[in-house]
Design an enzyme around this catalytic site. Structure first.
Site, PDB file in Angstrom:
ATOM      1  N   CYS A  51       0.815  -1.211   0.000  1.00 23.33           N
ATOM      2  CA  CYS A  51       0.000   0.000   0.000  1.00 23.33           C
ATOM      3  C   CYS A  51       0.850   1.264   0.000  1.00 23.33           C
ATOM      4  O   CYS A  51       0.347   2.346  -0.298  1.00 23.33           O
ATOM      5  CB  CYS A  51      -0.949   0.009   1.199  1.00 23.33           C
ATOM      6  SG  CYS A  51      -0.108  -0.169   2.786  1.00 23.33           S
ATOM      7  N   GLN A 114       4.731  -9.769   3.081  1.00 28.95           N
ATOM      8  CA  GLN A 114       4.496  -9.301   1.719  1.00 28.95           C
ATOM      9  C   GLN A 114       5.711  -9.587   0.832  1.00 28.95           C
ATOM     10  O   GLN A 114       5.572  -9.956  -0.333  1.00 28.95           O
ATOM     11  CB  GLN A 114       4.189  -7.800   1.739  1.00 28.95           C
ATOM     12  CG  GLN A 114       2.877  -7.457   2.429  1.00 28.95           C
ATOM     13  CD  GLN A 114       2.732  -5.973   2.711  1.00 28.95           C
ATOM     14  OE1 GLN A 114       3.716  -5.275   2.972  1.00 28.95           O
ATOM     15  NE2 GLN A 114       1.506  -5.477   2.669  1.00 28.95           N
ATOM     16  N   GLY A 182     -12.752  -5.366   3.336  1.00 36.19           N
ATOM     17  CA  GLY A 182     -11.576  -6.131   2.943  1.00 36.19           C
ATOM     18  C   GLY A 182     -11.217  -7.140   4.022  1.00 36.19           C
ATOM     19  O   GLY A 182     -11.173  -6.802   5.212  1.00 36.19           O
ATOM     20  N   MET A 186      -4.324  -6.937   5.576  1.00 35.76           N
ATOM     21  CA  MET A 186      -4.524  -5.609   6.145  1.00 35.76           C
ATOM     22  C   MET A 186      -5.882  -5.511   6.831  1.00 35.76           C
ATOM     23  O   MET A 186      -5.998  -4.988   7.951  1.00 35.76           O
ATOM     24  CB  MET A 186      -4.419  -4.545   5.053  1.00 35.76           C
ATOM     25  CG  MET A 186      -4.606  -3.123   5.573  1.00 35.76           C
ATOM     26  SD  MET A 186      -3.238  -2.569   6.608  1.00 35.76           S
ATOM     27  CE  MET A 186      -2.037  -2.204   5.328  1.00 35.76           C
TER      28      MET A 186
END
Length: 454
Positions: A51, A114, A182, A186
């Site tokens: 992000c 990630q 979502g 996250m």
């Protein structure tokens, strides 16, 4: 052989806005890597997107080819926000990213996961070769060391928890209903952070409702899940909304919250989930990742001592990485040199033994003596070049190593040509690294002619 050059480019929160990071990340990391591999002179690629960053790396024949391949990485982003990285800058930056030193929240844990997922994508499409594989593997190693040997992630503040803290400071959390859009990593972090406060209820909305239900069942707060199809029905009921999807379109429009009363929204998604005009609605407060700076500064101040420890660790591991590259390059050059010598030795020993046989029957001991003499000659003749190649690697003298690789190509003089192997001798001649006088006697005529003509 690992004789390529690593080049990198990044667009991250340090210099770029949320909009610019979004522009750089319009293509997913897999597409970026696959596209880069099609460019001239590129043999490896790696990309990572989060992000607050979008970055790409290549291994190229040379720095010019690498920069050319990466030139189209973020064409619509202003120059000041795009940072080009050289070979060593790229490697050091990869280590800093994995340790969390380049994160918006200093030392946060999420980036390591990630990073590992980006590596798996790269491996899955065959984008990683020996150079980038060594670099990203070292980065993971250093990232894990930083978290186990220092207090860089003490308190485990993530972007998600920082967003919840900002909401608490801005409008308060006590008794409010929150909506998390979502159910990825996250979204899960945000929901968990909200559940640790005095929030009254958490609603998790997601395209795959089973994933949202899984989070709702595990967090320590009253919670339930809905699908994205039911989003408009729950938006007006929530006074705190946090978005964290990878959905490629706006999920919240101005009309969705018009008249809903005081609503605090933080858009953590990349690309963004909240239409920018939503901020113009009365009683709506819309923030994005840039707004977390005040929260992250608090964390950064408390972790500076640990960050200095991690910096020292990176220096140490970075030097080890460079040394390993040097050893690999020297060892591969030496291996090819001995392979070429062995190729010639076998041929000449066989010829000598055939001639001796015609002069009289040879005993096994006599055959062994001839072979042993040939081995001794090779070892003595190559002892000095071996030392020179190791010294060249230690001194970053890659021209010497590349010249040795072309001169001692084990396929020279062989009976079976290798059409899929690059014809490096003419290329070396064009660069001026070698001339016709430098060639060994058994180089095929068509190669020698190309060098002489150059």
């Amino acid at each position: 052989m690992n004789t390529g050059v690593i080049c990198g480019v990044r667009v991250s929160h340090n210099r770029a806005s949320v909009e610019e990071i979004e522009l750089a990340g319009e293509r997913d990391s897999r597409t970026i890597m696959e596209t880069l591999l099609t460019r001239d002179g590129i043999t490896e690629s790696f990309a990572i997107q989060t992000c607050n960053r979008s970055e790409a790396y290549v291994v190229a024949d040379g720095a010019v080819a690498g920069r050319r391949a990466l030139a189209s990485f973020a064409p619509d982003v202003r120059d000041g926000a795009v940072v080009d990285m050289s070979h060593e800058e790229s490697l050091r930056h990869l280590l800093r990213v994995a340790t969390g030193l380049e994160s918006l929240v200093l030392g946060e844990d999420q980036i390591l996961g990630q990073f590992k997922r980006a590596i798996e994508v790269a491996r899955g499409i065959g984008a990683l070769g020996p150079m980038l594989e060594a670099g990203v593997t070292k980065a993971i190693h250093v990232g894990e060391r930083a978290r186990s040997e220092t207090s860089i992630n003490e308190g485990a503040v993530s972007i998600g928890s920082a967003a919840v803290r900002l909401a608490g400071q801005s409008v308060g959390l006590n008794g409010r209903k929150a909506l998390v859009i979502g159910a990825g990593e996250m979204g899960s972090l945000v929901a968990e952070s909200l559940a640790s406060t005095n929030i009254s209820e958490v609603v998790i909305a997601n395209r795959t409702i089973e994933n949202a239900e899984s989070i709702a069942e595990t967090i320590n707060s009253p919670a339930y899940a809905v699908s994205l199809d039911s989003l408009t029905e729950v938006i007006t009921e929530a006074s705190i909304i946090m978005t964290a999807t990878g959905y490629g379109k706006y999920l919240i429009e101005p009309t969705d919250i018009d008249g809903a009363g005081e609503t605090f929204i933080i858009d953590l998604a990349q690309p963004r989930n909240v239409h920018p005009a939503t901020a113009d609605i009365e009683n709506a407060i819309v923030q994005d990742i840039d707004a977390l700076e005040s929260i992250t500064k608090e964390t950064e101040a408390s972790r500076q001592a640990a960050a200095r420890e991690v910096d020292a660790m990176i220096d140490e591991e970075f030097d080890r990485l460079l040394e390993s590259y040097k050893r690999q390059r020297a060892d591969e050059a030496i291996s090819e040199m001995y392979e070429a010598a062995e190729h010639v030795k076998r041929r000449e020993v066989e010829t000598a033994l055939e001639k001796l046989e015609k002069q009289g029957t040879l005993t096994d001991n006599q055959r062994e003596t001839v072979s042993s003499m040939a081995d001794t000659l090779i070892n003595q003749l190559l002892a000095a070049p071996t030392k020179s190649l190791r010294d060249a690697a230690a001194e970053d003298d890659w021209t010497t190593i590349q010249t040795a690789m072309t001169l001692f190509d084990p396929n020279f003089g062989g009976d079976t040509p290798q059409p899929d192997r690059p014809d490096d001798i003419p290329r070396a001649a064009e660069r001026g690294d070698i001339s016709g006088d430098d060639l060994p006697d058994d180089v095929p005529n068509h190669i020698a002619e190309k060098v002489s003509d150059g």
